[in-house]
Motif scaffolding. Sequence first.
Motif, PDB file in Angstrom:
ATOM      1  N   VAL A  34       8.383  -3.665   4.673  1.00  0.00           N
ATOM      2  CA  VAL A  34       8.952  -2.386   5.096  1.00  0.00           C
ATOM      3  C   VAL A  34       7.822  -1.383   5.318  1.00  0.00           C
ATOM      4  O   VAL A  34       6.895  -1.291   4.507  1.00  0.00           O
ATOM      5  N   VAL A  35       7.899  -0.636   6.428  1.00  0.00           N
ATOM      6  CA  VAL A  35       6.936   0.426   6.727  1.00  0.00           C
ATOM      7  C   VAL A  35       7.679   1.753   6.713  1.00  0.00           C
ATOM      8  O   VAL A  35       8.714   1.894   7.374  1.00  0.00           O
ATOM      9  N   VAL A  36       7.143   2.727   5.979  1.00  0.00           N
ATOM     10  CA  VAL A  36       7.705   4.073   5.941  1.00  0.00           C
ATOM     11  C   VAL A  36       6.606   5.020   6.407  1.00  0.00           C
ATOM     12  O   VAL A  36       5.590   5.203   5.729  1.00  0.00           O
ATOM     13  N   MET A  37       6.805   5.626   7.572  1.00  0.00           N
ATOM     14  CA  MET A  37       5.766   6.453   8.177  1.00  0.00           C
ATOM     15  C   MET A  37       5.840   7.889   7.678  1.00  0.00           C
ATOM     16  O   MET A  37       6.845   8.320   7.096  1.00  0.00           O
ATOM     17  N   GLY A  38       4.784   8.647   7.917  1.00  0.00           N
ATOM     18  CA  GLY A  38       4.751  10.051   7.572  1.00  0.00           C
ATOM     19  C   GLY A  38       5.815  10.820   8.334  1.00  0.00           C
ATOM     20  O   GLY A  38       6.217  10.428   9.430  1.00  0.00           O
ATOM     21  N   GLY A  39       6.261  11.923   7.747  1.00  0.00           N
ATOM     22  CA  GLY A  39       7.295  12.711   8.394  1.00  0.00           C
ATOM     23  C   GLY A  39       8.689  12.166   8.231  1.00  0.00           C
ATOM     24  O   GLY A  39       9.617  12.599   8.909  1.00  0.00           O
ATOM     25  N   THR A  40       8.851  11.193   7.347  1.00  0.00           N
ATOM     26  CA  THR A  40      10.167  10.630   7.059  1.00  0.00           C
ATOM     27  C   THR A  40      10.594  11.041   5.655  1.00  0.00           C
ATOM     28  O   THR A  40       9.771  11.396   4.817  1.00  0.00           O
ATOM     29  N   ARG A  41      11.887  10.966   5.428  1.00  0.00           N
ATOM     30  CA  ARG A  41      12.411  11.324   4.106  1.00  0.00           C
ATOM     31  C   ARG A  41      13.548  10.388   3.741  1.00  0.00           C
ATOM     32  O   ARG A  41      14.485  10.210   4.530  1.00  0.00           O
ATOM     33  N   LEU A  42      13.448   9.773   2.562  1.00  0.00           N
ATOM     34  CA  LEU A  42      14.500   8.937   2.021  1.00  0.00           C
ATOM     35  C   LEU A  42      15.055   9.615   0.783  1.00  0.00           C
ATOM     36  O   LEU A  42      14.289  10.053  -0.086  1.00  0.00           O
ATOM     37  N   GLY A  43      16.390   9.709   0.695  1.00  0.00           N
ATOM     38  CA  GLY A  43      17.022  10.292  -0.472  1.00  0.00           C
ATOM     39  C   GLY A  43      16.970   9.363  -1.665  1.00  0.00           C
ATOM     40  O   GLY A  43      16.129   8.463  -1.746  1.00  0.00           O
ATOM     41  N   GLU A  44      17.897   9.536  -2.586  1.00  0.00           N
ATOM     42  CA  GLU A  44      17.953   8.700  -3.780  1.00  0.00           C
ATOM     43  C   GLU A  44      18.839   7.485  -3.550  1.00  0.00           C
ATOM     44  O   GLU A  44      19.781   7.522  -2.764  1.00  0.00           O
ATOM     45  N   ASN A  45      18.493   6.388  -4.226  1.00  0.00           N
ATOM     46  CA  ASN A  45      19.280   5.155  -4.213  1.00  0.00           C
ATOM     47  C   ASN A  45      19.447   4.591  -2.804  1.00  0.00           C
ATOM     48  O   ASN A  45      20.499   4.062  -2.444  1.00  0.00           O
ATOM     49  N   VAL A  46      18.401   4.687  -1.999  1.00  0.00           N
ATOM     50  CA  VAL A  46      18.399   4.115  -0.655  1.00  0.00           C
ATOM     51  C   VAL A  46      17.924   2.675  -0.737  1.00  0.00           C
ATOM     52  O   VAL A  46      16.931   2.381  -1.400  1.00  0.00           O
ATOM     53  N   LYS A  47      18.648   1.778  -0.066  1.00  0.00           N
ATOM     54  CA  LYS A  47      18.284   0.359  -0.053  1.00  0.00           C
ATOM     55  C   LYS A  47      17.808  -0.029   1.349  1.00  0.00           C
ATOM     56  O   LYS A  47      18.572   0.073   2.313  1.00  0.00           O
ATOM     57  N   ILE A  48      16.543  -0.463   1.447  1.00  0.00           N
ATOM     58  CA  ILE A  48      15.966  -0.896   2.716  1.00  0.00           C
ATOM     59  C   ILE A  48      15.661  -2.380   2.593  1.00  0.00           C
ATOM     60  O   ILE A  48      14.815  -2.782   1.790  1.00  0.00           O
ATOM     61  N   ILE A  71       9.139  -1.101  -4.791  1.00  0.00           N
ATOM     62  CA  ILE A  71       8.570  -1.439  -3.486  1.00  0.00           C
ATOM     63  C   ILE A  71       8.025  -2.852  -3.575  1.00  0.00           C
ATOM     64  O   ILE A  71       7.108  -3.133  -4.351  1.00  0.00           O
ATOM     65  N   TRP A  72       8.585  -3.740  -2.764  1.00  0.00           N
ATOM     66  CA  TRP A  72       8.276  -5.160  -2.871  1.00  0.00           C
ATOM     67  C   TRP A  72       7.102  -5.558  -1.973  1.00  0.00           C
ATOM     68  O   TRP A  72       6.286  -4.720  -1.605  1.00  0.00           O
ATOM     69  N   HIS A  73       6.997  -6.833  -1.596  1.00  0.00           N
ATOM     70  CA  HIS A  73       5.810  -7.390  -0.970  1.00  0.00           C
ATOM     71  C   HIS A  73       5.516  -6.805   0.416  1.00  0.00           C
ATOM     72  O   HIS A  73       6.424  -6.575   1.218  1.00  0.00           O
ATOM     73  N   PHE A  74       4.230  -6.612   0.703  1.00  0.00           N
ATOM     74  CA  PHE A  74       3.711  -6.345   2.048  1.00  0.00           C
ATOM     75  C   PHE A  74       4.277  -5.077   2.686  1.00  0.00           C
ATOM     76  O   PHE A  74       4.469  -5.023   3.897  1.00  0.00           O
ATOM     77  N   CYS A  75       4.552  -4.077   1.891  1.00  0.00           N
ATOM     78  CA  CYS A  75       5.053  -2.802   2.416  1.00  0.00           C
ATOM     79  C   CYS A  75       3.895  -1.819   2.615  1.00  0.00           C
ATOM     80  O   CYS A  75       2.821  -1.960   2.032  1.00  0.00           O
ATOM     81  N   HIS A  76       4.144  -0.807   3.432  1.00  0.00           N
ATOM     82  CA  HIS A  76       3.160   0.251   3.652  1.00  0.00           C
ATOM     83  C   HIS A  76       3.888   1.587   3.721  1.00  0.00           C
ATOM     84  O   HIS A  76       4.719   1.796   4.603  1.00  0.00           O
ATOM     85  N   VAL A  77       3.589   2.473   2.786  1.00  0.00           N
ATOM     86  CA  VAL A  77       4.138   3.828   2.753  1.00  0.00           C
ATOM     87  C   VAL A  77       3.006   4.772   3.121  1.00  0.00           C
ATOM     88  O   VAL A  77       1.987   4.846   2.426  1.00  0.00           O
ATOM     89  N   MET A  78       3.175   5.519   4.207  1.00  0.00           N
ATOM     90  CA  MET A  78       2.083   6.286   4.797  1.00  0.00           C
ATOM     91  C   MET A  78       2.062   7.731   4.308  1.00  0.00           C
ATOM     92  O   MET A  78       3.053   8.212   3.726  1.00  0.00           O
ATOM     93  N   PRO A  79       0.946   8.434   4.505  1.00  0.00           N
ATOM     94  CA  PRO A  79       0.840   9.821   4.037  1.00  0.00           C
ATOM     95  C   PRO A  79       1.948  10.698   4.609  1.00  0.00           C
ATOM     96  O   PRO A  79       2.268  10.616   5.792  1.00  0.00           O
ATOM     97  N   TYR A 134       0.839  -1.193   0.000  1.00  0.00           N
ATOM     98  CA  TYR A 134       0.000   0.000   0.000  1.00  0.00           C
ATOM     99  C   TYR A 134       0.875   1.246   0.000  1.00  0.00           C
ATOM    100  O   TYR A 134       1.808   1.344   0.797  1.00  0.00           O
ATOM    101  N   VAL A 135       0.545   2.189  -0.869  1.00  0.00           N
ATOM    102  CA  VAL A 135       1.140   3.517  -0.837  1.00  0.00           C
ATOM    103  C   VAL A 135      -0.024   4.488  -0.668  1.00  0.00           C
ATOM    104  O   VAL A 135      -0.867   4.637  -1.561  1.00  0.00           O
ATOM    105  N   ASP A 136      -0.102   5.140   0.503  1.00  0.00           N
ATOM    106  CA  ASP A 136      -1.241   5.987   0.815  1.00  0.00           C
ATOM    107  C   ASP A 136      -1.181   7.316   0.074  1.00  0.00           C
ATOM    108  O   ASP A 136      -0.103   7.820  -0.265  1.00  0.00           O
ATOM    109  N   GLU A 137      -2.366   7.885  -0.154  1.00  0.00           N
ATOM    110  CA  GLU A 137      -2.447   9.212  -0.740  1.00  0.00           C
ATOM    111  C   GLU A 137      -1.719  10.203   0.165  1.00  0.00           C
ATOM    112  O   GLU A 137      -1.846  10.157   1.385  1.00  0.00           O
TER     113      GLU A 137
END
Length: 203
Positions: free
Chosen positions: A57-71, A35-43, A22-25
């Motif tokens: 992988v979960v990425v919450m609001g208020g976070t910032r990832l630059g370019e070419n980041v590997k999680i 973005i692979w299986h079972f991830c959630h990217v929040m508003p 899921y990638v939220d609005e």
Amino acid sequence: MSDVRRIASGVSPSATVHESSYVDEGATVGAGTRIWHFCHVMPGAVIGARCNLGQNVVVMGGTRLGENVKIQNNVSIYEGVELEDDVFCGPSMVFTNVVNPRSHVSRKHEYLRTLVQRGSTIGANATIVCGVTLGEYAFVGAGAVVTHDVPAYALVVGVPARRIGWMCSCGVRLGDAGAGTCTACGTTYALAGDGIVRTGDRR
């Protein structure tokens, strides 16, 4: 992987998101990011170009990832965490954002900023306690618990993490002094205060 209706409008057309994720609005995902299986990217989350998010992988609001980041798999990026370009987060490593959490006490206004600077590596199962900065190209060994700032190019291991050496930007360990030339890529380094600085580019 394929695009699905659950993907927000802020996702680049060239990004790919697995149908189980899921990638939220309100989230932003850059060009070429996967973005692979079972991830959630929040508003409110901002993910740069050419990143790779492994399974769960979960990425919450208020976070910032630059370019070419590997999680890698099973990592949560909590509010207050910022990862600059070319950062690597190993499987099941942990970030925090509150130093004294209690279930019955709300401390959402007390989140501390954690900054991981360009090129840093965080090994599998390591823990990064909130409020610290990892310098450029720092290297955190697997299972380490980081409770204080880590200098640029430093190699830290253990619980709590302690510096045991220095790492080249290419990921090869430098001599114990840190100063000198990387045997793998030819980049040169010099002592500067309590740390080292790069003084010459690779061959």
